[in-house]
Write a protein that holds these residues in place. Structure first.
Motif, short mmCIF file in Angstrom:
data_model
loop_
_atom_site.label_atom_id
_atom_site.label_comp_id
_atom_site.label_asym_id
_atom_site.label_seq_id
_atom_site.Cartn_x
_atom_site.Cartn_y
_atom_site.Cartn_z
N UNK A 27 0.87 -1.18 0.00
CA UNK A 27 0.00 0.00 0.00
C UNK A 27 0.90 1.23 0.00
N UNK A 28 0.40 2.33 -0.55
CA UNK A 28 1.20 3.56 -0.58
C UNK A 28 0.41 4.69 0.07
N UNK A 29 1.06 5.41 0.95
CA UNK A 29 0.41 6.55 1.62
C UNK A 29 1.34 7.77 1.55
N UNK A 30 0.72 8.92 1.38
CA UNK A 30 1.52 10.15 1.25
C UNK A 30 1.96 10.68 2.61
N UNK A 31 1.14 10.48 3.63
CA UNK A 31 1.43 11.09 4.94
C UNK A 31 1.39 10.05 6.06
N UNK A 32 1.95 10.45 7.22
CA UNK A 32 1.92 9.58 8.40
C UNK A 32 0.48 9.25 8.79
N UNK A 33 -0.37 10.27 8.71
CA UNK A 33 -1.76 10.08 9.12
C UNK A 33 -2.44 9.04 8.21
N UNK A 34 -2.22 9.18 6.90
CA UNK A 34 -2.78 8.20 5.96
C UNK A 34 -2.23 6.81 6.25
N UNK A 35 -0.94 6.76 6.56
CA UNK A 35 -0.31 5.46 6.84
C UNK A 35 -0.92 4.82 8.08
N UNK A 36 -1.14 5.64 9.09
CA UNK A 36 -1.77 5.11 10.32
C UNK A 36 -3.14 4.54 9.99
N UNK A 37 -3.94 5.31 9.24
CA UNK A 37 -5.29 4.84 8.91
C UNK A 37 -5.26 3.58 8.05
N UNK A 38 -4.26 3.51 7.16
CA UNK A 38 -4.14 2.32 6.31
C UNK A 38 -3.81 1.08 7.16
N UNK A 39 -2.87 1.25 8.09
CA UNK A 39 -2.51 0.12 8.96
C UNK A 39 -3.74 -0.33 9.75
N UNK A 199 0.57 -12.69 3.80
CA UNK A 199 0.82 -12.65 5.26
C UNK A 199 1.54 -11.35 5.63
N UNK A 200 2.48 -10.95 4.80
CA UNK A 200 3.23 -9.70 5.06
C UNK A 200 2.61 -8.59 4.22
N UNK A 201 2.20 -7.52 4.91
CA UNK A 201 1.58 -6.37 4.24
C UNK A 201 2.48 -5.17 4.50
N UNK A 202 2.97 -4.57 3.42
CA UNK A 202 3.90 -3.45 3.58
C UNK A 202 3.18 -2.14 3.24
N UNK A 203 3.15 -1.24 4.22
CA UNK A 203 2.55 0.08 4.01
C UNK A 203 3.70 1.07 3.84
N UNK A 204 3.86 1.57 2.61
CA UNK A 204 4.90 2.56 2.35
C UNK A 204 4.38 3.95 2.66
N UNK A 205 5.26 4.78 3.19
CA UNK A 205 4.85 6.15 3.53
C UNK A 205 5.88 7.13 2.95
N UNK A 206 5.38 8.12 2.22
CA UNK A 206 6.29 9.10 1.63
C UNK A 206 6.94 9.98 2.70
N UNK A 207 6.20 10.22 3.77
CA UNK A 207 6.74 11.05 4.84
C UNK A 207 7.76 10.23 5.64
N UNK A 208 8.84 10.87 6.05
CA UNK A 208 9.89 10.13 6.77
C UNK A 208 9.40 9.65 8.13
N UNK A 209 9.75 8.40 8.44
CA UNK A 209 9.40 7.81 9.74
C UNK A 209 10.61 7.05 10.28
N UNK A 210 10.81 7.11 11.55
CA UNK A 210 11.86 6.29 12.19
C UNK A 210 13.27 6.67 11.73
N UNK A 211 14.16 5.64 11.84
CA UNK A 211 15.58 5.89 11.51
C UNK A 211 15.93 5.31 10.16
#
Ligand code: SF4
Length: 211
Positions: A27-39, A199-211
């Motif tokens: 899945x692809x999300x532009x923002x952290x908020x979108x990524x949270x909702x997608x997860x 089984x593995x679902x990868x949510x990509x986020x354009x906004x930087x997260x983590x290290x």
């Protein structure tokens, strides 16, 4: 839209094909908020949910949302002694959903994770029925070798500080290729195919997260 975001969107078109071929959903999300909702949209109410150490999940607000949501939360940090921790780990490996980030991923669709205690890489490889990976696009690397270098150079030093590890990288900010008791680079997992489709679902986020 910035040039970086445009570039990420284009890259996702390729990543989607590469990861799908390897049995993973993306899945692809532009923002952290979108990524949270997608997860959150991927986890049914009532499911048992647990996680590995993930700054990305915390930064995106997923951890808080899960803890306050209608789920059976299994938190390994809630154990008050080694026996309880062991009992909890038994429940963690049988959880419905395991939430994690990835230390890096390759343009060819491989996830690369390096771990100390190794509960995180163990659960990515096997155990929980579903694994949701939150990955900011800046973690894309050209190859597995490049990904390992990225982790040892950019991710492990701040991570060692985060967990209070007494390692050369925590002291100097640079990997010393250690085998010290606190080493957080004990296991390297390359996930190149999911034999259980989706089984593995990868949510990509354009906004930087983590290290
Ligand atoms: S110094 Fe040790 S813990 Fe730190 S990045 Fe290098 S191998 Fe990993």
């Amino acid at each position: 839209m910035s040039y970086i975001e445009q570039s990420y969107q284009k890259a996702f078109t390729t990543l989607q094909k590469k990861f799908t071929k390897r049995g993973m959903e993306v899945y692809y999300c532009a923002t952290k908020e979108d990524a949270k909702n997608q997860v959150l949209s991927l986890i049914p109410e009532g499911a048992s949910v647990t996680w590995g150490g993930s700054e990305s999940m915390v930064e995106a607000g997923v951890r808080d949302a899960v803890c306050s949501g209608n789920y059976t939360v299994i938190d390994r940090k809630s154990a008050s002694n080694p026996a309880e921790a062991r009992e909890l780990y038994g429940r963690i490996v049988c959880a419905d959903y395991f939430l994690t980030s990835t230390n890096a991923f390759t343009k060819d669709g491989e996830l690369v994770n390096i771990d100390g205690a190794s509960n995180r890489v163990a659960c990515i490889a096997h155990g929980p029925a579903n694994v949701i990976v939150l990955a900011s696009m800046d973690k894309m690397c050209t190859s597995v070798d490049d990904a390992v270098k990225r982790v040892r150079t950019l991710a492990a030093p701040p991570n060692a500080l985060r967990v209070g590890a007494d390692t050369p990288c925590a002291q100097t900010g640079i990997c010393g290729d250690c085998v010290s008791p606190d080493c957080i680079c004990c296991q390297i997992l390359v996930t190149r195919f999911s034999r259980v489709p989706g089984r593995i679902k990868v949510v990509f986020c354009a906004e930087k997260l983590g290290f």
